[in-house]
Enzyme design. Structure first.
Site, PDB file in Angstrom:
ATOM      1  N   SER A 134       0.802  -1.226   0.000  1.00 53.09           N
ATOM      2  CA  SER A 134       0.000   0.000   0.000  1.00 53.09           C
ATOM      3  C   SER A 134       0.831   1.270   0.000  1.00 53.09           C
ATOM      4  O   SER A 134       0.278   2.357  -0.180  1.00 53.09           O
ATOM      5  CB  SER A 134      -0.928   0.011   1.215  1.00 53.09           C
ATOM      6  OG  SER A 134      -1.775  -1.111   1.138  1.00 53.09           O
ATOM      7  N   ASP A 154     -10.503  -6.816  -0.262  1.00 55.63           N
ATOM      8  CA  ASP A 154      -9.966  -5.668   0.468  1.00 55.63           C
ATOM      9  C   ASP A 154      -9.380  -6.228   1.753  1.00 55.63           C
ATOM     10  O   ASP A 154      -9.789  -7.285   2.227  1.00 55.63           O
ATOM     11  CB  ASP A 154     -11.080  -4.672   0.789  1.00 55.63           C
ATOM     12  CG  ASP A 154     -10.531  -3.340   1.248  1.00 55.63           C
ATOM     13  OD1 ASP A 154     -10.503  -2.410   0.426  1.00 55.63           O
ATOM     14  OD2 ASP A 154     -10.099  -3.243   2.422  1.00 55.63           O
ATOM     15  N   HIS A 160     -14.939  -0.677   3.432  1.00 58.60           N
ATOM     16  CA  HIS A 160     -14.855   0.658   4.027  1.00 58.60           C
ATOM     17  C   HIS A 160     -16.095   1.470   3.695  1.00 58.60           C
ATOM     18  O   HIS A 160     -16.138   2.662   3.954  1.00 58.60           O
ATOM     19  CB  HIS A 160     -13.636   1.388   3.493  1.00 58.60           C
ATOM     20  CG  HIS A 160     -12.338   0.711   3.814  1.00 58.60           C
ATOM     21  ND1 HIS A 160     -11.771  -0.248   3.013  1.00 58.60           N
ATOM     22  CD2 HIS A 160     -11.503   0.832   4.875  1.00 58.60           C
ATOM     23  CE1 HIS A 160     -10.628  -0.677   3.554  1.00 58.60           C
ATOM     24  NE2 HIS A 160     -10.461  -0.037   4.701  1.00 58.60           N
ATOM     25  N   CYS A 202      -7.840   1.944   1.619  1.00 59.22           N
ATOM     26  CA  CYS A 202      -8.896   1.124   1.010  1.00 59.22           C
ATOM     27  C   CYS A 202      -8.399   0.505  -0.300  1.00 59.22           C
ATOM     28  O   CYS A 202      -8.047   1.209  -1.242  1.00 59.22           O
ATOM     29  CB  CYS A 202     -10.131   1.997   0.729  1.00 59.22           C
ATOM     30  SG  CYS A 202     -11.376   1.122  -0.227  1.00 59.22           S
TER      31      CYS A 202
END
Lengths: 360, 624
Positions: B325, B364, B370, B383
């Protein structure tokens, strides 16, 4: 007829070579720090060398003339072969290994070029016209470039000189000679970038041996010290301190002259030079008396080449020419070049002794 | 008429004879030239050469230069030279080497490896250079050699300077080490520059700045007696000491980084945003470089090689990881530059994503999603579904180009040798490998998975670019070069390598705001490190999968080496960045729990009033 005549040997030449061979044994014994092994080894090589000389002297010159081109072509093929399959030593491919012994095809070329050139030129009108010079130039250049590729720059230059000497004697015009010399001078800066690092190093070292006194300049500095410290009378036989303290490298091969100079001084050297000049002059005399173009050119070319070897070696040991790895003819320890040399002497003797003496 | 050239034999003979006469003259002249040269050498300069010959007992001997020292930015010594007794032999002066070695073995301890090394050197020695048989003789051994020296021709006891790394393994991957010159290096180097020197920089700064550190060799002329024993020095050309190097590295920070990572595998890079200076260059585990200086013994070396944690690998520049991420801020920036993108657009995140016409679900990290998120929230909460959607909309080629412009997939140009390039995949790249690009690969690129690979240094340089609002700087190890004689410092200037142009400068503010909320926001993934910080941190966590995970993935029951890699990038203070950090902890689990706290610790140490970290570190070193 004396024994020598019956054996087709030329008396003055034979004795001259014998004197040089004796000098060789004398100095090699000292250069190897009193080890008889080296001198005995060289003695055996002389025996073999004289045998080759004797053998070659029996071949009549017209026979040699007939073989000239073949010898040249065989030499050329072997030179190409050495580039493909040759064994390398010190980063250069020069040798062909035949199992029992190995030899350098460039040695053959030392004889083949004067032979081929004499053969070719003697069939044309002399002095040679420009097209003839051009063909002769090609005959010289091809093996020269092949040898330079090995890379063995020293031998390449000497082989080329052998050819040019023959051309010169044939009467090549002065303006062609001058043009050629100018061309060579102009080529040097162009060839420079293609030289190997060690070759550049040697040439640069000539101009400033002090630049790297522990490395590249070492040979030449030590050699000059040996020669210079010999003085007028020399330090006496077996008294070369440069050699015996092992400062002088290659003391029995390429740098043997330094040992001689240190031990026998300038007087000894002058005597040695006299012996060499005697042999050279006798070679010229043989050329002068020769009866046709072929033998004349061949005898003259071989003799001049012999002198050049002598000159280049001593020039290199005394620091006026780059270190190119040319042995001192006859005197240096080593087999391959000695055999070639003796064969060349055999040719000279054959030329001298196969003359048809016209009885008045 | 006859057109055959008639051979004029008389003329031919005449030409030949005249040429022969010229040849004889030339031969005589050349001989005369040789004689003139010999007269010059043997008569005119005889005295000079005779003296030289007499004095040929005088050996020129190389004096190796003192290698430049290496310091950190605060002047703490990282690499120095310590005197040690070495036992050296000049082979030319030894009558019988095997007898001598046998005798020496009775006086000092000689391991088989010492003798083996010595014989190796013997084969490639230059003239009259002493060769090292053993180093680090203790006082007693040195004394015994000194006493026995009259019976040991060719043996010398020397006090030599030996490279030493006082901080041991600290920053070893950055500093590197010197070792004995090996065969392949011998062919590469200019040997005249290395006379008397047996060592060469092998890794890190020691390798990269070998030319500066080495110095110039000196020569001394030493008179020796008949046995070759040095009696006195006749002349001396002093060697030029190598340049001293100051690194940008902060040894105190480096120590904190390594301590925080201890027991783990990973890398930490900290840069100074304004300059690109490398403050911390840590790769864990480390190892002690000192045994390498004189050749590490094979057993210890094997232990290092076979260590499952692979300490010899420089993870900072050669470790290639999926960014996870941490790629999201960069892709967010990429999206903002795309025509028609509206940052307030929202995406519904149900906890999974599916490409139209495909049954495959991309999960996810949050099982039930989310819900509705915009770009800001997508970064803050990391997210995945939002970025899956974004990636599909941007397309792989656009992402490839933008990531490349940030320096991913190419060497950063840091002053180190052997940096890895990482990988930014593209359709082109797959085509070159004879494969086709799958849409699914575009999807996972959105969360930094799939073929994409980064090095920790690349990540640090990229986050540094965010801190700099687009100015890309080359990361620099070297801070300044000090001339050892004049003590004049030559500063290394910063080097711009590019600029990321944005269509609206507010994009920087938006991105920074999102990254601040990652750390300080209520839902931020790194809020654990933010709640008690006295300054603002902009950051982003990352968790990169090592194995393909399905819903049954359970961190606790997965073997350690298959657990996720933990990553964190960030800079602080957010409004005026002083430090930019990238942390990668191999198999650390979560970026938020394993990597972010390390960054926080570094930032605290760097930004808050300093405890005397440097001083205490120096204390540790002397206590060793």
């Amino acid at each position: 007829m004396t024994v020598l005549q019956r054996l087709h040997l030329d008396k003055p030449f034979f004795y001259g070579v014998l004197v040089l061979a004796a000098l060789s044994l004398l100095i090699l014994y000292s250069a190897s720090a009193g080890e008889a092994r080296v001198a005995v080894g060289q003695g055996l090589r002389f025996v073999a060398g004289f045998a080759v000389m004797l053998l070659v002297a029996q071949i009549p010159p017209h026979q040699l003339a007939r073989w000239s081109l073949h010898v040249y072509l065989i030499g050329l093929v072997l030179l190409m072969l050495v580039l493909v399959v040759g064994a390398s030593g010190k980063g250069a491919q020069r040798w062909i290994d035949l199992g029992l012994f190995s030899f350098q095809p460039s040695e053959i070329m030392k004889l083949a070029i004067p032979m081929a050139l004499a053969g070719y030129l003697s069939r044309r009108t002399l002095p040679p016209q420009l097209p003839v010079v051009a063909v002769a130039g090609a005959l010289i250049l091809i093996p020269t470039l092949l040898i330079a590729r090995q890379p063995d720059l020293g031998t390449a230059v000497l082989v080329m000189m052998a050819g040019l000497c023959t051309l010169f004697l044939a009467g090549m015009r002065w303006r062609v000679i001058i043009t050629m010399l100018a061309a060579i001078a102009a080529l040097i800066p162009m060839v420079w970038p293609y030289l190997h690092d060690y070759q550049k190093q040697r040439i640069l070292t000539l101009f400033s041996p002090e630049a790297d006194p522990l490395g590249a300049g070492y040979h030449i500095i030590q050699s000059m010290i040996a020669v210079g410290s010999g003085g007028l009378y020399g330090k006496g036989w077996l008294n070369s301190s440069q050699t015996h303290l092992e400062y002088l490298p290659e003391s029995s091969t390429d740098f043997v002259f330094a040992v001689f100079a240190e031990e026998f001084g300038l007087i000894g050297i002058l005597l040695m030079f006299a012996a060499y000049l005697f042999v050279v002059m006798r070679g010229f005399a043989i050329a002068f008396h020769a009866q046709d173009s072929y033998t004349r050119l061949l005898a003259g070319g071989l003799t001049l080449t012999f002198f050049l070897y002598f000159f280049v070696n001593i020039g290199m040991v005394t620091g006026i020419l780059p270190v190119v790895g040319v042995p001192l003819p006859i005197i240096s320890y080593g087999g391959s070049s000695l055999v070639t040399l003796m064969a060349a002497f055999g040719i000279l003797m054959s030329i001298q002794t196969h003359r048809k003496i016209l009885q008045a | 008429m006859l057109d055959i050239p008639l051979r004029d034999y008389f003329r031919e003979t005449r030409v030949f004879t005249s040429r022969l006469a010229i040849a004889i003259v030339v031969v005589l002249l050349m001989t005369l030239a040789l004689v003139a040269r010999l007269v010059y050498l043997q008569i005119i300069n005889h005295r000079h050469f005779a003296t030289l010959s007499q004095e040929n007992r005088i050996h020129p001997r190389p004096i190796p230069p003192v290698r430049g020292r290496i310091f950190d930015r605060n002047g703490l010594v990282l690499a120095e030279n310590l005197p040690v007794f070495t036992l050296e032999i000049i082979p030319e002066q030894v009558a019988d080497m095997s007898v001598l070695l046998e005798r020496l073995a009775g006086i000092v301890q000689l391991r088989p490896r010492d003798i083996e090394n010595f014989k190796k050197q013997l084969r490639r020695r230059p003239h009259f250079e002493s060769l090292t048989l053993r180093t680090h003789l203790n006082d007693e051994e040195a004394a015994r050699i000194a006493v026995n020296r009259p019976h040991l021709d060719g043996v010398e006891l020397q006090a030599r300077l030996q490279r030493h790394y006082p901080l041991g393994g600290l920053g070893v991957h950055a500093i590197g080490y010197v070792g004995r010159i090996n065969e392949s290096e011998l062919r590469r180097i200019d040997q005249s520059a290395y006379r008397g020197t047996q060592h060469i920089g092998k890794l890190g700064v020691e390798q990269r700045y070998e030319d500066l550190l080495l110095g110039g060799v000196g020569i001394e002329k030493v008179e020796t007696n008949a046995h070759g024993r040095a009696l006195r020095t006749m002349a001396r050309i002093a060697p030029d000491a190598g340049q001293n190097l100051y690194l940008n590295l902060d040894a105190g920070l480096q120590a904190i980084a390594e301590k925080a990572l201890s027991g783990r595998r990973g890398a930490v890079i900290a840069l100074e945003p304004a300059t690109g200076n490398v403050l911390v260059f840590a790769s864990m585990p480390t190892y002690d470089p000192n045994p390498f200086v004189n050749g590490i013994d094979p057993d210890s070396y094997r232990l290092l090689l076979e260590d499952p944690d692979k300490p010899l690998i420089n993870r900072a520049i050669n470790g290639q990881y999926a960014p996870g991420s941490t790629i999201k801020p960069f892709l967010a920036l990429a999206a903002m530059q795309a025509v028609g993108f509206d940052p307030s657009q929202t995406v519904m995140c149900p906890g999974w994503f599916r490409l139209p016409g495909s049954r495959r679900r991309f999960r996810d990290w949050k099982k039930f999603g989310h819900k509705k998120v915009d770009l800001h929230e997508a970064i803050v909460q990391s997210c995945d579904v939002f970025f899956y959607t974004l990636a599909v909309n941007l397309g792989i080629d656009y992402m490839h180009d933008f990531l490349s412009s940030l320096g991913f997939g190419a060497r950063t140009g840091i002053d180190m040798i052997g940096e890895s390039k990482g990988l930014v995949p593209s359709r082109e790249w797959k085509r070159a490998r004879g494969e086709v690009w799958y849409r699914g690969e575009t999807v996972v690129t959105g969360i930094g998975q799939g073929p994409v690979l980064i090095t920790p240094l690349q990540l640090a340089v990229a986050v540094n670019t965010l801190a700099n609002r687009g100015t890309r700087l080359k990361p620099r190890m070297l801070r300044s070069i000090e001339d050892p004689q004049t003590k004049v410092l030559q500063q290394i200037v910063l080097e711009r390598i590019g600029e990321i142009k944005v269509t609206d400068t507010r994009h920087w503010d938006m991105l920074t705001a999102s990254m601040i909320d990652v750390v300080h926001g209520k839902k931020g993934t790194a809020r654990r490190i933010g709640w008690n910080a006295s300054y603002k941190i902009a950051g982003k966590t990352g968790t990169a999968q090592v194995i393909n995970q399905d819903e049954t993935y359970d961190e606790k029951n997965t073997p350690e080496h298959l657990r996720d890699h933990a990553l964190f990038i960030g800079f602080a203070p957010a409004e005026d960045p002083q430090i930019a950090v990238a942390v990668v902890v191999e198999n650390g689990g979560h970026g938020s729990s394993a990597a972010a706290p390390i960054a926080r610790e570094l930032m605290d140490a760097y930004l808050l009033p300093r405890e005397k970290i440097t001083a205490s570190l120096a204390q540790d070193a002397t206590n060793d």
